[in-house]
Structure formats: structure tokens, C-alpha cells
Design an enzyme around this catalytic site. Structure first.
Site, mmCIF file in Angstrom:
data_model
loop_
_atom_site.group_PDB
_atom_site.id
_atom_site.type_symbol
_atom_site.label_atom_id
_atom_site.label_comp_id
_atom_site.label_asym_id
_atom_site.label_seq_id
_atom_site.Cartn_x
_atom_site.Cartn_y
_atom_site.Cartn_z
ATOM 1 C CD GLU A 47 -2.467 1.535 2.677
ATOM 2 O OE1 GLU A 47 -2.918 2.747 2.960
ATOM 3 O OE2 GLU A 47 -2.673 0.267 3.428
ATOM 4 N NE ARG A 51 -0.713 8.605 4.900
ATOM 5 C CZ ARG A 51 -0.708 8.062 6.048
ATOM 6 N NH1 ARG A 51 0.371 8.109 6.923
ATOM 7 N NH2 ARG A 51 -1.520 7.079 6.179
ATOM 8 C CB THR A 74 -3.762 8.345 2.044
ATOM 9 O OG1 THR A 74 -2.875 7.676 2.676
ATOM 10 C CG2 THR A 74 -4.300 9.558 2.892
ATOM 11 C CE LYS A 134 -6.752 2.314 7.087
ATOM 12 N NZ LYS A 134 -5.823 3.292 6.053
#
Length: 213
Positions: A47, A51, A74, A134
Site C-alpha cells: 500500500e 501523502r 489515503t 479497513k
């Protein structure tokens, strides 16, 4: 891609290994050797969090590594989903879930691991067909004890918890029936990445892989 289809794909990804590395990549030069080190240690699902400025380029590079299954973390907006898909991400992860984000994943056929942290959030996603979710931030939101408790009334949902999880407490989560895997950043420490110490990354990945035989 329907929510049920997305969860089926997310289930496959989560079953690849007990730990999904959560990666924050600041230097694009680290992308390929990092992916190779993690895959060599037995952690193929990667993953890459959106960011940093080079995150999308990192996904492009890592998607070319044999044996790797690269996703984007994200995800917050439709634009994030579109960009991640175009960069080669094969799954997405979000800290929460908005209607716009869910619609975008359906539109762009990107399997999503949507974030939930309360019983109501879990139930709303389940109503839509998301059976794999999640749980974030895990430690700050009740941890393994919460997930054990919610598994009784909502056994239909399986989770990948992330947030505050390390080698020390990962087994607490992985021992639960409703936990498929955990997400963690400890397998790719910044110090090792800065030094190009990929052997350490591979060793940490192998330790994580051994958490569930």
C-alpha cells in the site's frame, strides 16, 4: 465494479500475507528496491500512501516489480481514485468512506478497502455490499478488543486494521476470526530506507510473514 466485487478482490489481496506494508515514499529512487525487498520477504501486497509528491510515480515503478500487488492508500477524493488507477494501482485503501469516494471506485473499477471505525459505519458499508473493510485508526479506536466484540453481532465483515500496529501487537489482531491481515509501516523503517539497507527490510518482512504460517 460493484461493492461486492470490490470486496471479493480485496479479500484476495488481504489473504496474500498477514501484513500489508503501509508505505510513505519520499524518494522515488527507493520505490523499486523497497518493493523488491518486501516481496522477497514474503509481503507481496503493498500500500503506497498518497501523502508525498512522488507517490503516484512510486506506484508506477512498483507495479512493474514481479510478484508485487500494488495499491494506493489515503484515497480521499474522486481525483485520487482516478490518478491511482491510471498509475497502475490494483486496489485502493481509504481512512474513511464518503459517497463520492465509493462512487469513484465503482466508476473506475478500483477495488476499495473502505475505512470504518464505528458499528454504524461498518453497518452502512455492509449494507452497500462491502464485506471487507479497513479499521482505522486501530489502536486508538479500541484495538483488538473492539474488533473481537464487533465480530459477534456483525460476523459478515472481515477487517484489515491499521494504525498503531507493530510486531509487538500484530498477533493480538491476527488471532481474531474477523481479521484477514493487518497494515503496518514497521516493515519499512525510514532509517533503513534512507541507508538503502534493503536486507533489513527483507528480514523485517520475513518476520511479519511468519506471524501467520
Amino acid at each position: 465494479m460493484t461493492p461486492a466485487e470490490q470486496s471479493a478482490r480485496a479479500l484476495d489481496v488481504c489473504r496474500l500475507a498477514p501484513v500489508v506494508p503501509v508505505l510513505v515514499i519520499d524518494d522515488l529512487a527507493h520505490a523499486r528496491p523497497l518493493a523488491e525487498a518486501l516481496v522477497a520477504g514474503g509481503l507481496p501486497a503493498l500500500e503506497v500512501t498518497l501523502r508525498t509528491a512522488c507517490a503516484l510515480d512510486a506506484i508506477r515503478v512498483m507495479a512493474e516489480v514481479p510478484g508485487g500487488v500494488v495499491g494506493a492508500g489515503t484515497l480521499l477524493t474522486r481525483a485520487d481514485v482516478k490518478a491511482a488507477k491510471e498509475a497502475g494501482a490494483t486496489f485502493g485503501v481509504s481512512p474513511g468512506a464518503t459517497e463520492a469516494l465509493l462512487d469513484a471506485c465503482a466508476e473506475f473499477d478500483l477495488p476499495l478497502l473502505p475505512g470504518a471505525v464505528t458499528a454504524s459505519e461498518v453497518m452502512r458499508l455492509l449494507e452497500k455490499g462491502y464485506t471487507v473493510q479497513k479499521f482505522f485508526p486501530a489502536e486508538q479506536s479500541g484495538g483488538a478488543a473492539f474488533l473481537k466484540s464487533i465480530g459477534a453481532p456483525i460476523p459478515q465483515v472481515s477487517f484489515c486494521p491499521t494504525g498503531g500496529i507493530s510486531l509487538k501487537n500484530a498477533a493480538d489482531y491476527l488471532s481474531l476470526k474477523n481479521i484477514l491481515c493487518v497494515g503496518g509501516s514497521w516493515v519499512a523503517p525510514k532509517e533503513a530506507m534512507a541507508k538503502g539497507d534493503w536486507a533489513t527490510v527483507t528480514t523485517l518482512a520475513a518476520e511479519a510473514r511468519a506471524l501467520r504460517g
